[in-house]
Scaffold this motif. Sequence first.
Motif, mmCIF file in Angstrom:
data_model
loop_
_atom_site.group_PDB
_atom_site.id
_atom_site.type_symbol
_atom_site.label_atom_id
_atom_site.label_comp_id
_atom_site.label_asym_id
_atom_site.label_seq_id
_atom_site.Cartn_x
_atom_site.Cartn_y
_atom_site.Cartn_z
ATOM 1 N N ALA A 178 0.848 -1.206 0.000
ATOM 2 C CA ALA A 178 0.000 0.000 0.000
ATOM 3 C C ALA A 178 0.879 1.250 0.000
ATOM 4 O O ALA A 178 0.608 2.223 -0.715
ATOM 5 C CB ALA A 178 -0.919 -0.023 1.213
ATOM 6 N N ARG A 179 1.982 1.198 0.799
ATOM 7 C CA ARG A 179 2.883 2.354 0.861
ATOM 8 C C ARG A 179 3.570 2.571 -0.488
ATOM 9 O O ARG A 179 3.679 3.692 -0.976
ATOM 10 C CB ARG A 179 3.927 2.126 1.958
ATOM 11 N N HIS A 180 4.012 1.470 -1.091
ATOM 12 C CA HIS A 180 4.668 1.547 -2.399
ATOM 13 C C HIS A 180 3.713 2.183 -3.433
ATOM 14 O O HIS A 180 4.099 3.066 -4.198
ATOM 15 C CB HIS A 180 5.084 0.143 -2.842
ATOM 16 N N ILE A 181 2.451 1.715 -3.416
ATOM 17 C CA ILE A 181 1.486 2.230 -4.392
ATOM 18 C C ILE A 181 1.278 3.735 -4.198
ATOM 19 O O ILE A 181 1.283 4.505 -5.159
ATOM 20 C CB ILE A 181 0.139 1.471 -4.302
ATOM 21 N N ARG A 182 1.140 4.161 -2.926
ATOM 22 C CA ARG A 182 0.931 5.602 -2.669
ATOM 23 C C ARG A 182 2.112 6.420 -3.185
ATOM 24 O O ARG A 182 1.945 7.468 -3.796
ATOM 25 C CB ARG A 182 0.759 5.857 -1.166
ATOM 26 N N ARG A 183 3.320 5.907 -2.960
ATOM 27 C CA ARG A 183 4.521 6.658 -3.349
ATOM 28 C C ARG A 183 4.663 6.735 -4.877
ATOM 29 O O ARG A 183 4.788 7.805 -5.452
ATOM 30 C CB ARG A 183 5.766 6.003 -2.739
ATOM 31 N N VAL A 184 4.554 5.563 -5.540
ATOM 32 C CA VAL A 184 4.788 5.602 -6.990
ATOM 33 C C VAL A 184 3.604 6.201 -7.740
ATOM 34 O O VAL A 184 3.777 6.752 -8.820
ATOM 35 C CB VAL A 184 5.175 4.221 -7.574
ATOM 36 N N ALA A 185 2.401 6.138 -7.131
ATOM 37 C CA ALA A 185 1.233 6.715 -7.816
ATOM 38 C C ALA A 185 1.452 8.217 -8.036
ATOM 39 O O ALA A 185 1.065 8.767 -9.067
ATOM 40 C CB ALA A 185 -0.040 6.464 -7.011
ATOM 41 N N ARG A 186 2.084 8.876 -7.050
ATOM 42 C CA ARG A 186 2.361 10.316 -7.202
ATOM 43 C C ARG A 186 3.306 10.544 -8.382
ATOM 44 O O ARG A 186 3.134 11.460 -9.182
ATOM 45 C CB ARG A 186 2.996 10.877 -5.922
ATOM 46 N N GLU A 187 4.306 9.676 -8.494
ATOM 47 C CA GLU A 187 5.290 9.795 -9.570
ATOM 48 C C GLU A 187 4.612 9.574 -10.935
ATOM 49 O O GLU A 187 4.832 10.313 -11.890
ATOM 50 C CB GLU A 187 6.389 8.746 -9.335
ATOM 51 N N TYR A 188 3.763 8.540 -11.004
ATOM 52 C CA TYR A 188 3.093 8.237 -12.271
ATOM 53 C C TYR A 188 2.113 9.364 -12.648
ATOM 54 O O TYR A 188 1.976 9.706 -13.824
ATOM 55 C CB TYR A 188 2.357 6.895 -12.191
#
Length: 289
Positions: A178-188
Amino acid sequence: MICLIGRVLISQSTCVAVEEPGYPQARRLFRSLGASVVGVPVDDEGLNVDAIPGNARLVYVTPSHQFPLGTAMSLQRRTALLAWAERRGAVVIEDDYDSEFRFEGRPLDPIQSLDRTGRVIYVGSFSKVLLPTLRLGFLVAPVSLQPALLAAKQLTDWHGEWATQAALARFIDQGLLARHIRRVAREYANRYAQIADSLEHRFGGWLRSIPAAAGLHVAADVRPGTSVDVARAVRRAEARGVRVGTLSDFYAGTPVRAGLVIGFGAIPTLRIDEGMRRLAASFGHRTNA
Ligand SMILES: Cc1ncc(COP(=O)(O)O)c(C=O)c1O
């Protein structure tokens, strides 16, 4: 996962309806299992349910983020597709391959969550959310199909690879996915915004981006009345070190929309501007903007 479903539900000449344009690998896979594959047109609301052939036993759709156009299937179409499958006794494969990366708004409910009669198999993948080399995915199937799917899985390779699955389960349990998704979602979201902005400003006269609410790619089509040789521009871009797809790659029949499909899962955000500049130059459009 889709292969497993195909092995259970497809026999010689089974009619399978797929989106047109759509995911070429799914089309090829169904054909390799002996299916007769029929393309059904997609518009701004998703699959045109009225155009599904009456004898289709299986319908493959990407409702969260149509592949490759990027649009979301409307609630009305989701309901209509489900009603169609119930009437015909057909099965819907709902491929939700990359909707974890949302740029805006709340997602619509999956078709599977509206299903009361066991017509939908929901398929997810960790390829986009984590790594394509993991080769891990999952499916949520109606109870009636579970024994056959389990038997097919056992026949194929007995079971998936335990060590990787256990590591992933721990990664999920500890909240790290969940943390990974939140972080990379901002980048994407950042990359998406940059590409959409560049499409509007550098290519605005002849290409228009097709708005997407999620995902790792963006599609853009050629404005009506504009004459652009997309295939040639894509070849030139490749020679300049920029690889993008053409919309026509995703049609089985005669393409009805010309345009580009630009993936941004692998490109560093800082290189997007240069990539879009080279892409614009490949279309013969000189700009320093
Ligand atoms: C439409 C679609 N479905 C599913 C997948 C995921 O496939 P896999 O889980 O086999 O990597 C992809 C990957 O590119 C895709 O584009």
